[in-house]
Design an enzyme around this catalytic site. Structure first.
Site, PDB file in Angstrom:
ATOM      1  CB  SER A  76      -0.968  -0.049   1.187  1.00  0.00           C
ATOM      2  OG  SER A  76      -1.998   0.891   1.057  1.00  0.00           O
ATOM      3  CG  ASP A 124      -7.049  -2.860  -2.821  1.00  0.00           C
ATOM      4  OD1 ASP A 124      -7.623  -2.155  -1.968  1.00  0.00           O
ATOM      5  OD2 ASP A 124      -5.822  -3.026  -2.862  1.00  0.00           O
ATOM      6  CG  HIS A 150      -5.909  -2.429   0.936  1.00  0.00           C
ATOM      7  ND1 HIS A 150      -5.229  -2.055  -0.193  1.00  0.00           N
ATOM      8  CD2 HIS A 150      -5.267  -1.827   1.972  1.00  0.00           C
ATOM      9  CE1 HIS A 150      -4.227  -1.259   0.134  1.00  0.00           C
ATOM     10  NE2 HIS A 150      -4.228  -1.121   1.439  1.00  0.00           N
TER      11      HIS A 150
END
Length: 287
Positions: free
Chosen positions: A170, A224, A268
């Site tokens: 991320s 995600d 995610h």
């Protein structure tokens, strides 16, 4: 991923999914206490701006003689401890690798209404991640400099640049990819998980002429809900425009080459399949 509700807009903290923690308890070999160390500062820090503090980090010592290093950066709101289970999972497979898991400094985050939390840079939206007008350029470049200091410490310890891998998840992945694009170092490879390319409005000017020689592993979940899959796709398209060759499906590794893996249904987070793919890619990158 942890979500804190406030008013009508959620405050989103980008943390690694619990699947990795669970996987560690099932698959990771035990480490001796002497092999895990909390480090306050790198052993030697050079060429850092006065405003950039040395990064605190976890260090997992190699099982055998130290021949390579993996530096892996966590996501927003997390710490190096969040990816320690993965380092432990992979530790026995890479006996000569030292794992460095830095902790981001705590800063106010605009997206989270100014809440202070560990972050590599400020972020104010998740809806337009590939629109560079929203990027915290100063924070991004400061974190790249901090990571470069960790790289320099490894070089000073005798590890060749081509035996150093920089990766992240991320926000941490955004820093690792920006490092790949801007560094003059000949790194062994770069990993970006569930991430995106920042500073796209000027990345062509910032890019090192030989950046496309660095191999990249990029993994992204199709579901995600934080860093949307479309941002990963657009980022890969941008890398291709910048001269990075995209590997054909099924190919494990290429130097140069970007391996882009899509994980259907994954949010995610990460997954055992992604970690297995990463393991195979690392095996080739560190040869």
């Amino acid at each position: 991923m942890a979500i804190i509700a406030r008013a009508k807009r959620p405050l989103i903290v980008l943390l690694i999914g619990s699947v990795l923690i669970a996987a560690y308890y099932f698959y990771a070999p035990p480490l001796l206490n002497s092999q895990l160390t909390e480090i306050s500062t790198p052993s030697r820090v050079q060429a850092m701006s006065a405003a950039t503090a040395p990064l605190k980090h976890l260090k997992v010592a190699p099982k055998d003689a130290h021949t390579a290093t993996v530096i892996f950066l966590h996501g927003l709101g997390d710490s190096g401890h969040g990816w320690l289970p993965v380092a432990k999972m992979l530790w026995a497979s890479f006996p000569g690798v030292k794992w460095i898991l830095p902790h981001a400094p705590s800063i106010p985050i605009t997206l989270n209404h100014g809440m202070t939390m560990p972050a590599w840079f400020d972020i104010n939206t998740l809806d337009r991640l590939t629109d560079s007008i929203h990027d915290d350029e100063k924070g991004l470049l400061r974190s790249v400099a901090s990571v470069d200091a960790l790289i320099q410490a490894e070089v000073d310890a005798g590890i060749p640049e081509n035996k150093i891998i920089v990766g992240g998840f991320s926000q941490g992945g955004a820093i690792s990819i920006l490092t790949a694009l801007t560094t003059k170092r000949k790194l062994g490879g770069v990993v970006g998980l569930s991430t995106w390319v920042t500073l796209n409005h000027k990345i062509e000017q910032l890019k090192n002429p030989n950046a496309q020689d660095v191999p990249i592993f990029w993994g992204h979940g199709s579901n995600d809900q934080v860093v949307g899959y479309q941002y990963g796709q657009r980022s890969i398209e941008l890398l291709q425009k910048l001269g990075f060759p995209l590997l054909s499906p099924g190919k494990t590794f290429g130097r140069p080459g970007v391996r882009f893996e899509t994980y259907p249904g994954m949010g995610h987070s990460s997954s055992p399949e992604e970690i297995e793919h990463l393991k195979a890619w690392l095996t080739e990158a560190l040869k």
